[in-house]
Enzyme design. Sequence first.
Site, PDB file in Angstrom:
ATOM      1  NE  ARG A   9      -4.211  -1.533   0.155  1.00 34.57           N
ATOM      2  CZ  ARG A   9      -4.302  -2.609  -0.630  1.00 34.57           C
ATOM      3  NH1 ARG A   9      -3.328  -2.911  -1.462  1.00 34.57           N
ATOM      4  NH2 ARG A   9      -5.373  -3.384  -0.581  1.00 34.57           N
TER       5      ARG A   9
ATOM      6  CD  GLU B 251      -2.933   3.073  -5.353  1.00 34.93           C
ATOM      7  OE1 GLU B 251      -3.925   2.364  -5.601  1.00 34.93           O
ATOM      8  OE2 GLU B 251      -1.908   2.632  -4.836  1.00 34.93           O
TER       9      GLU B 251
ATOM     10  CG  HIS C 115      -3.198  -0.997  -6.834  1.00 32.51           C
ATOM     11  ND1 HIS C 115      -3.575  -0.362  -5.668  1.00 32.51           N
ATOM     12  CD2 HIS C 115      -3.154  -2.324  -6.539  1.00 32.51           C
ATOM     13  CE1 HIS C 115      -3.776  -1.261  -4.723  1.00 32.51           C
ATOM     14  NE2 HIS C 115      -3.527  -2.472  -5.232  1.00 32.51           N
TER      15      HIS C 115
HETATM   16  C1  8YV Z   1      -6.811  -4.513  -5.585  1.00 31.64           C
HETATM   17  C2  8YV Z   1      -5.293  -5.353  -3.741  1.00 31.64           C
HETATM   18  O1  8YV Z   1      -6.557  -3.301  -5.056  1.00 31.64           O
HETATM   19  O2  8YV Z   1      -6.126  -7.388  -2.920  1.00 31.64           O
HETATM   20  C3  8YV Z   1      -5.667  -6.294  -2.645  1.00 31.64           C
HETATM   21  O3  8YV Z   1      -5.489  -5.941  -1.474  1.00 31.64           O
HETATM   22  O4  8YV Z   1      -4.560  -4.451  -3.554  1.00 31.64           O
HETATM   23  C4  8YV Z   1      -5.866  -5.559  -5.098  1.00 31.64           C
HETATM   24  O5  8YV Z   1      -5.921  -6.806  -5.512  1.00 31.64           O
HETATM   25  C5  8YV Z   1      -8.255  -4.580  -5.739  1.00 31.64           C
HETATM   26  O6  8YV Z   1      -8.893  -4.253  -4.526  1.00 31.64           O
HETATM   27  C6  8YV Z   1      -8.888  -5.717  -6.396  1.00 31.64           C
HETATM   28  O7  8YV Z   1     -10.242  -5.598  -6.518  1.00 31.64           O
END
Ligand code: 8YV
Length: 321
Positions: free
Chosen positions: A233, A262, A281
Site C-alpha cells: 500500500r 491513487e 496498482h
Molecule cells: C486490488 C489489492 O486493489 O487485494 C488487494 O489488497 O490491492 C488488489 O488486488 C483490488 O482491490 C482488487 O479488486
Amino acid sequence: MKKIVAWKPLPEDVLSYLQQHVKVVQVDPAQHDAFVAALRDADGGIGASVKITPAMLEGATRLKALSTVSVGFDQFDVADLTQRGIVLAHTPDVLTESTADTVFSLILASARRVVELAAWVKAGQWQHSIGPEQFGGDVQGKTLGIVGLGRIGGAVARRAALGFNMKVLYTNRSANHEAEEAYGARRVELPKLLANADFVCLQVPLTPQTRHMIGANELRAMKKTAILINASRGATVDEHALIEALQNGTIHGAGLDVFETEPLPADSPLLKMANVVALPHIGSATHETRHAMARNAAENLVAALDGTLATNIVNREVLQR
Ligand code: 8YV
C-alpha cells in the site's frame, strides 16, 4: 431472499452464482447517497477499492456481512464493523502468486531499466550497440530484504531464492520457519535489513503501525545502490521523503505499484524520474486472478450470510459474540 449490494462490477458467472442465493442490487459507488441508501436496505455487500466509513453504515441495521474483493482491508474500519456485528471477509491465497509476479516484475524492471530502455528504443534512440550508460544492475545473486513475510512475501522469497539465487532477509512479527528452511530466509531487525538489502521490498498490510514505516531515516539507512519495491500500500512509505531520496541519490531507484494517492496525480515528480518504475496498482490484476478473487469473495459472502463461513474472515471476533 436476502439482499446484497454490489459496488464493483462482477464477472457474469459470479453474478449469476450470487443471484442463485441472494437478490443483487448493483450500485455505482460514485453515486454516494444512493450507495449509502442501498447499504441501509441490505443484508450484505460485496466490492472493492472504495472507502467504507462508519458514517456510511449508520442505520444499516440489517447488514450482517461485507465481502471485499481484495486481500487488503484498509478500506474498512474493522473495529467499527465488529462493533456493529458485521462480518468482514477477504480474498487471501487466490492472489498470492500473481501479486508475487508483479513484485518480481518491478524488481527486474527497476534493476535492468526495462521500462526506461524500452521507451528509448521506441523513441528511435538505439543507433549503436549499447554502452555502460544503458547498463543496469544484477538481480540474481543479490540480497532481497522483505519487510513482512506473509503469504505474498513468502511467494516472493521463493522466486528470489530458488529462481534467482538471491539471499533473503526478512522482518516479520513472528518467524516464518517454512521460508527459513525452504529458501534460507534470515529474520533480522529492520535496521539490519535496510543496511544490507539490494532490494527492499514492502509486503506489509497498511495499519496505523505500518503507515509511513519507511520515511527519511529508513531511506537514509538503505544502501545508496538499493532499490525500494512497493506493491503493498502506498502509505507504508512517506512518499514525500521517497521523492527527496530519489532526487538526492540517497537510494538508487524505486519500483512502485502503489501510491499514497491513487490514481497517481499526473504532476507527481515520480513520473519524471528515469529511476522510477510506476505501475497502476496491477498487483493482482490478471484475468485469471481477478476472476478467482471475485468468485472467492462471492462465495465468502454467501457463506457468511448463511453463517457457515469458516475461513477468509478478517474479524473472527464477530462470530464469538
Ligand atoms: C486490488 C489489492 O486493489 O487485494 C488487494 O489488497 O490491492 C488488489 O488486488 C483490488 O482491490 C482488487 O479488486
